[in-house]
Design an enzyme around this catalytic site. Sequence first.
Site, PDB file in Angstrom:
ATOM      1  N   ASP A  69       0.838  -1.189   0.000  1.00 35.20           N
ATOM      2  CA  ASP A  69       0.000   0.000   0.000  1.00 35.20           C
ATOM      3  C   ASP A  69       0.883   1.252   0.000  1.00 35.20           C
ATOM      4  O   ASP A  69       1.658   1.470   0.928  1.00 35.20           O
ATOM      5  CB  ASP A  69      -0.885  -0.038   1.250  1.00 35.20           C
ATOM      6  CG  ASP A  69      -1.810   1.147   1.317  1.00 35.20           C
ATOM      7  OD1 ASP A  69      -2.489   1.397   0.313  1.00 35.20           O
ATOM      8  OD2 ASP A  69      -1.824   1.832   2.346  1.00 35.20           O
ATOM      9  N   THR A 102      -3.152   5.308  -3.843  1.00 31.79           N
ATOM     10  CA  THR A 102      -2.123   6.078  -3.152  1.00 31.79           C
ATOM     11  C   THR A 102      -0.766   5.937  -3.831  1.00 31.79           C
ATOM     12  O   THR A 102       0.028   6.868  -3.825  1.00 31.79           O
ATOM     13  CB  THR A 102      -2.000   5.620  -1.698  1.00 31.79           C
ATOM     14  OG1 THR A 102      -1.857   4.206  -1.671  1.00 31.79           O
ATOM     15  CG2 THR A 102      -3.218   5.995  -0.917  1.00 31.79           C
ATOM     16  N   THR A 103      -0.498   4.768  -4.417  1.00 36.60           N
ATOM     17  CA  THR A 103       0.751   4.612  -5.149  1.00 36.60           C
ATOM     18  C   THR A 103       0.658   5.375  -6.460  1.00 36.60           C
ATOM     19  O   THR A 103       1.562   6.110  -6.836  1.00 36.60           O
ATOM     20  CB  THR A 103       1.022   3.130  -5.456  1.00 36.60           C
ATOM     21  OG1 THR A 103       0.748   2.372  -4.302  1.00 36.60           O
ATOM     22  CG2 THR A 103       2.436   2.910  -5.884  1.00 36.60           C
ATOM     23  N   ASP A 397      -8.788  -0.668   1.761  1.00 37.62           N
ATOM     24  CA  ASP A 397      -8.746  -0.001   0.456  1.00 37.62           C
ATOM     25  C   ASP A 397      -9.985  -0.331  -0.348  1.00 37.62           C
ATOM     26  O   ASP A 397     -10.634   0.544  -0.922  1.00 37.62           O
ATOM     27  CB  ASP A 397      -7.513  -0.465  -0.339  1.00 37.62           C
ATOM     28  CG  ASP A 397      -6.265   0.268   0.100  1.00 37.62           C
ATOM     29  OD1 ASP A 397      -6.356   1.029   1.073  1.00 37.62           O
ATOM     30  OD2 ASP A 397      -5.209   0.073  -0.531  1.00 37.62           O
TER      31      ASP A 397
END
Lengths: 536, 535
Positions: A69, A102-103, A397
């Site tokens: 994550d 998020t990445t 997520d």
Amino acid sequence: MDIVGNVLPQVLKDEATEDKGEMARLQSFVGAIAVADLVKTTLGPKGMDKILKPTGPGQEMTHITVTNDGATILKSMYVENPAAKILIEISKTQDEEVGDGTTTVAVLAGELLREGEKLIQKRIHPQQVIAGWRIARDVALKRLRDISTENDIESQEFHNDLIKIAKTTLSSKLITTDRDYFADLCVKAVLRLKGSSNLDYIQIIKIPGGTIRDSYLDDGFILKKQITIGCKRRIENAKILVANTAMDYDKIKIYGTKVKVNSMDKVAEIEAAEKEKMKHKVDKILQYQPTVFVNRQLIYNYPEQLLADAGITVIEHADFEGMERVAAATGAEILSTFDAPERRDQILGNCELIEEIMIGEEKMIKFSGCKKNEACTIVLRGSSIHILDEVDRSIHDVLCVLITTVKNRRVVWGGGNSEMQMAAACDEEAKRVQGKQALAIEAYARALRQLPTIICDNGGYDSAELVQNFKVELEKGNLSYGLNMNDGSIGDMKELGVKECMRVKEQALLAASEAAELIMRVDDIVKCAPRKRERA
Amino acid sequence: MSLAFDDYGRPYIILREQGSKKRMKGLEAYKSNILAAKAIANTLSSSLGPKGMDKMLVSPDGDVSVTNDGATIVEKMEIQHPTAKLLVELSQSQDAEIGDGTTGVVVLAGKLLEQALTLLDKGIHPLKISDGFDRACDVAIKHLENISEEIDIQANEHEALIQAACTALGSKVVSKRKRELGKIAVTAVLDVADLGRKDVNLDLIKIQTKTGGSVEDTRLISGILIDKDMSHPQMVKEVNDAKICLLTCPFEPPKPKTKHNINISSAEDYKKLYLQEQQYFVDMVKLVKDSGANIALCQWGFDDEANHLLLQNNLPAVRWVSGTDVELIAMATGARIIPRFQEITPEKLGKAGSVKEVQFGTSNERMLVIENCQCTKAVTILIRGGSQMIVDEAKRSIHDAICVIRNLIKDNRIVYGGGSAELACAIQVLQYADEVSSVEQYAIRSFADALEGIPSCLADNCGLNPITSVAQAKARQLQENNHRIGIDCMELGTTDMKEQRIYETLSSKKQQIQLATQVVKMILKIDDVIAPDDY
């Protein structure tokens, strides 16, 4: 010294530094790109995980985290470079706002800056680059909104979409092999919320042991506490009283109170009065005629015994969150005073069955058949706590993405499809724009295409060829095509059922552009002297 | 360091600990001061104008901020040089007084000092230089007033105000959305402005930030947003036709300020005390309820029991509301701030159309919105953005825009931007210089050169050739007798700032020139610096 050789007086503090122009820009590019490169390998279904090991004495090997994550990785890193900090910041915001991508957001910002650096080397002014990016961003955003589709919230298609989105999100996580199972599980959990976006109602309990496959969705509510000894272990048609009140001893809240006595008898009297006060409180509680009593705070033996004598099952020390959830699930009111037994029906919560259950080694309390049937519990099993933590993050997520989708309802094809389409839109726009900005628009398109490229690279496929073929398919009008990461080819996402939430993409695009622009505009970095800390 | 020596060259001890002090005097002191001040001005000069760049500032604790706002930059640079600190104060006083033009004022001061340095090299006495600057400043100010134009702020849906706000926002990271943000700022100011008195109380505009979303999601709330939620999770989340009870006393048993002890010596006392304690809570809630209030906002905390009683009485309540928010709510809803429960009366309640909880993002953060307040004279601008740094910078930018609009409402005279006003003043000052027969002539001429430095700096930042563009603009101003010719920063194809609609307030420009001149004069008067050695 300045150019003429005069010694300039020192203006800043001793350890402060100032970098200007090219040096400042170089510093921010290097930092931002390094951070992006670091998380880049976790992107996509074939992305790799990272081990995060905390530093500091005594905890080297204790709390290690294995994760994929982006936000978790970036959050745990300590970076010095200010531009890198900006990327971490946007990744965090992405996590808070939509929970996934998020990445992507950090990588996209990094790729934009990498392209930006090339343009600067070609002597294009940063403001020109920014002007181009702004055009490109609008075009990309418009295309993203255009290609997204919307289904009615009640329809079966929407339900299918949700499952597909959940699967897509899960495919990059540790539990990708069981993604069908978990996708179904998460969608069921989210649909129970009936459109509300309160994630509190979905509780995740992690218990080591068993395999990941043993995880399940429990439609009841599970409280990780034990029923006090001497009480019934199974209650049907429970009437639950949820309270937040002191049940150890009732301290006097009036300020400045002190007990001062002059004989032993008086002490006994006071003690008796204290006891009586507690008994009085218990009596008041009993007037509500509950069968179960849940308190946030500790319950001492005396009141506990009184309650148990009355045949009430006592659960003590339920933490604040647990208590709020019990209240929400059973429709109970959280009480701190007990003077209105006539409102009993509104105050007490109901549920069909409360029982003590064993999951693995641990005893827990399960509330099933609750009045408000929104709450549910996901019980995660796995062979180690590290795996469970990672599964927890993945499920979080997915739940976030699903809730966002339920709110927004717009979906796009996955497999890099939306990025490629946005890139195509930018390329088209670049042909129409006059001036140097067009170069920046093209650069923006290249940065967008980097995302599918990186996904391919991470899978060990020939990215250059795949992305080019992908481009051609889109050009041919096969607008639902995307990367098939199962066998390294280009396939129809409609058949593969790969979908993504539009809102996640949108937020990633907006945040990454804003951050890249912010870093691009900087031409001067002033670092203040670090604050002196006294060594303890 | 020594001030005086005896016949044998031994120093007299005159100052305390004079061995550990250092001294600079005369020309050396002037030059050192000027160079230090110039170093600051140089750093800021690349932030000037619509194409100005930002600075990244790392605080002593490692926090990063990115900004374009002059006052913020110099404040966060943590400058230690005493003369350079004067420039920091200069920028801050411009910020406090006008709110905008904080970069420009420092750059102008830097240009003036640069000129002073050459004049010093020519051997002109510093006081003559500052006299000359003073006279030139008066001429420039007078000319500014002559060329200023009054604008009709009401016309065309406040178009002029929006344009002025756009000019202020043009140099910031949010410039892409300058029109939208400008409109938000104008609406916000007009909502709270007292047009009759030509005054705006900026306290009535609350700027609340929240990361997430993008700058486009920034919006104006015609009410107050407070970063709090209901004290009990089960209280109703929305109250319509709210009657607000605004308290500054905690829902707890009273705590007299006098030190006291209550001694319990018998079981009866103990029981009595218990009953009394219970009574306190019941009474408090009853007093609030009886007044007709349907929501209570409190500056302090609640006891658990009180909290539950509030819930039981169907009285939603908010605790730990900050002092500034309490005042703002009082102004907006017409509520009186009530310091004691006994003083609650129905007249003291504030009224608002609705009070409701809104939620953001996935991490369950909630805020309260108070809308349609009785005296709708308070608004909130909710700023959103991708990261904390963007949100912070957007907040500073909107503050600047709001200040500009306020200044225009106070005084609706404007001058044109893009360096045109400075150029016009420079021309005027230059003409005046030739009429002066004393040494000051040189200083006055240098003042004009310094003024030209502003458009030249603007041009430089936009990637234009500074010398050519300033020369062209100046020539055209003279030939066409048009003081609106400036630098075409945005490459719109015209150098007439009226066509580009780049407005700046007269008050801001005036203040800039006056403050910069004052600081330069001050620096020029320093001929001796005595400081501890390690400073």
